[in-house]
Design a protein around this motif. Sequence first.
Motif, PDB file in Angstrom:
ATOM      1  N   ASP A 168       0.845  -1.207   0.000  1.00  0.00           N
ATOM      2  CA  ASP A 168       0.000   0.000   0.000  1.00  0.00           C
ATOM      3  C   ASP A 168       0.877   1.252   0.000  1.00  0.00           C
ATOM      4  OD1 ASP A 168      -2.328  -1.418  -0.046  1.00  0.00           O
ATOM      5  OD2 ASP A 168      -2.672  -1.334   2.123  1.00  0.00           O
ATOM      6  N   HIS A 169       1.931   1.235   0.842  1.00  0.00           N
ATOM      7  CA  HIS A 169       2.840   2.381   0.875  1.00  0.00           C
ATOM      8  C   HIS A 169       3.585   2.524  -0.459  1.00  0.00           C
ATOM      9  CE1 HIS A 169       2.067   3.495   4.910  1.00  0.00           C
ATOM     10  NE2 HIS A 169       2.542   2.399   5.450  1.00  0.00           N
ATOM     11  N   ARG A 204       2.478   1.656  -3.406  1.00  0.00           N
ATOM     12  CA  ARG A 204       1.548   2.197  -4.402  1.00  0.00           C
ATOM     13  C   ARG A 204       1.278   3.681  -4.193  1.00  0.00           C
ATOM     14  NH1 ARG A 204      -0.734  -3.289  -4.407  1.00  0.00           N
ATOM     15  NH2 ARG A 204      -1.719  -2.918  -2.400  1.00  0.00           N
ATOM     16  N   SER A 205       1.355   4.128  -2.931  1.00  0.00           N
ATOM     17  CA  SER A 205       1.065   5.541  -2.651  1.00  0.00           C
ATOM     18  C   SER A 205       2.114   6.472  -3.270  1.00  0.00           C
ATOM     19  CB  SER A 205       0.989   5.781  -1.140  1.00  0.00           C
ATOM     20  OG  SER A 205       2.279   5.737  -0.565  1.00  0.00           O
ATOM     21  N   MET A 206       3.242   5.920  -3.694  1.00  0.00           N
ATOM     22  CA  MET A 206       4.318   6.731  -4.281  1.00  0.00           C
ATOM     23  C   MET A 206       4.185   6.896  -5.787  1.00  0.00           C
ATOM     24  SD  MET A 206       6.233   7.796  -1.979  1.00  0.00           S
ATOM     25  CE  MET A 206       5.132   7.690  -0.591  1.00  0.00           C
ATOM     26  N   MET A 207       3.095   6.402  -6.365  1.00  0.00           N
ATOM     27  CA  MET A 207       2.896   6.413  -7.821  1.00  0.00           C
ATOM     28  C   MET A 207       4.139   5.830  -8.516  1.00  0.00           C
ATOM     29  SD  MET A 207       1.026  10.063  -8.451  1.00  0.00           S
ATOM     30  CE  MET A 207       2.481  11.030  -8.241  1.00  0.00           C
ATOM     31  N   LYS A 261       2.254   3.890   9.841  1.00  0.00           N
ATOM     32  CA  LYS A 261       1.802   4.927   8.906  1.00  0.00           C
ATOM     33  C   LYS A 261       2.987   5.509   8.138  1.00  0.00           C
ATOM     34  CE  LYS A 261      -2.234   6.449  11.465  1.00  0.00           C
ATOM     35  NZ  LYS A 261      -2.692   7.481  12.407  1.00  0.00           N
ATOM     36  N   VAL A 305       5.743   5.700   5.604  1.00  0.00           N
ATOM     37  CA  VAL A 305       5.751   4.994   4.316  1.00  0.00           C
ATOM     38  C   VAL A 305       6.890   3.980   4.215  1.00  0.00           C
ATOM     39  CG1 VAL A 305       4.553   6.799   3.041  1.00  0.00           C
ATOM     40  CG2 VAL A 305       7.055   6.849   3.180  1.00  0.00           C
ATOM     41  N   ALA A 333       9.341   2.328  -0.035  1.00  0.00           N
ATOM     42  CA  ALA A 333       8.459   3.216  -0.792  1.00  0.00           C
ATOM     43  C   ALA A 333       9.226   4.476  -1.211  1.00  0.00           C
ATOM     44  CB  ALA A 333       7.244   3.594   0.055  1.00  0.00           C
ATOM     45  N   ARG A 344       5.143  13.773  -6.006  1.00  0.00           N
ATOM     46  CA  ARG A 344       5.720  12.753  -5.104  1.00  0.00           C
ATOM     47  C   ARG A 344       6.432  13.415  -3.918  1.00  0.00           C
ATOM     48  NH1 ARG A 344       7.249  10.572 -10.099  1.00  0.00           N
ATOM     49  NH2 ARG A 344       5.912   8.851 -10.715  1.00  0.00           N
ATOM     50  N   ILE A 376       3.931  14.378  -1.413  1.00  0.00           N
ATOM     51  CA  ILE A 376       3.456  13.229  -0.606  1.00  0.00           C
ATOM     52  C   ILE A 376       4.479  12.928   0.494  1.00  0.00           C
ATOM     53  CG2 ILE A 376       2.953  10.749  -0.657  1.00  0.00           C
ATOM     54  CD1 ILE A 376       2.033  11.167  -3.598  1.00  0.00           C
TER      55      ILE A 376
END
Lengths: 234, 130
Positions: free
Chosen positions: A109-110, A112-115, A163, A165, A169, A188, A191
């Motif tokens: 999930d982490h 993917r959060s970094m595109m 939480k 990342v 990531a 990015r 984020i």
Amino acid sequence: MQVKLKIFRYNPEKDKKPHYETYKVEAEPTDRVLDLLEYVKGYIDGTLSFRRSCAHGVCGSDAMRINGVNYLACKVLVKDIKSSKITIEPMLGLSVIKDLIVDMEPFFDHFRSMMPYLVNDETPPGTERLQSPEERERFDDTTKCILCAACTTSCPSYWANDKYVGPAAIVNAHRFIFDSRDRAAAERLNILNDQFGVYRCHTIFNCTIACPREIQVTTAIGEIKKAIATGSLD
Amino acid sequence: MGLNRRVRFFAGLRYRGGGPMWAWMLHRVTGVALILFVGTHVFASFFMQQTGNDFATTINIIYESWIFQVIVAFIVIFHGLNGMRIAILDIWPRFQMFQREALWLQWFIFIPVYGLTVVILIQHGLTGGY
């Protein structure tokens, strides 16, 4: 030589608490820890569960704690451990599903959060998007990540709070932030400019030491911290 | 499903991160100790001066004793040097390829500086100071 393997065991269908089981195994000094695990599963206790796929340090499936430090089981030779007692445990900071298998979903999930893909809406040129060797070199180190999670699960900041990342990531964000073809570096960096972004890194170096691909993880995180602070990717 | 992800204190301590991880833990411990000891000293000095409180005076006598100062000197010098190492590595990430050498350099500076401080404190303590 005889090796004493002490393995973390936990079966959620039977066990209330995890425990350790010890197996005595004959091994060559050039055997890998993965070979010993395969031997235990094949000949002693078929219920032992662990992940493995390529078994050659490429897929990153078999990251685990071996004598207290994260490694890939397929890359560690018995002779490198310098002890006939080997303790094998799952990685820290991710919930254990069974034995040495951890739930990797929070880790991905982490990620993917970094595109983790190229973002460029400009009209594509007729040929490839060309890049100079120097521009490619800028992010070469972080292209080597195999997403084994050895770095993230060696990080005390991640142990304390999932939480955050985590190093892996950030390494994968670095791979695109410093790619001259990408156009989403600012997004990015935004984020990562967060209390659970790069500032959770306290420059402890566990991640760099744990990385089986020898990526300079802490340096990559440091470069992103600097890019956020200066507003420049140079 | 499965075991909780929570990493217990001793499980974390058992992770063999080596020198850099121990330096980070010691940095945390000395940071807390600095706030605790120096903070107590400041408050004790205030109450000692303003009220002549015996308890505050006792705390300051203990704090200023040479034995306690040897501990405080360790905390201050280690925390300062380790903080400088981390700050330098954070400001110039390219130096991180020498992070192991940086840790050795830190101890190389720490040992003579702390050693000299301890010698002076002991000399002072044995020749009439607290």
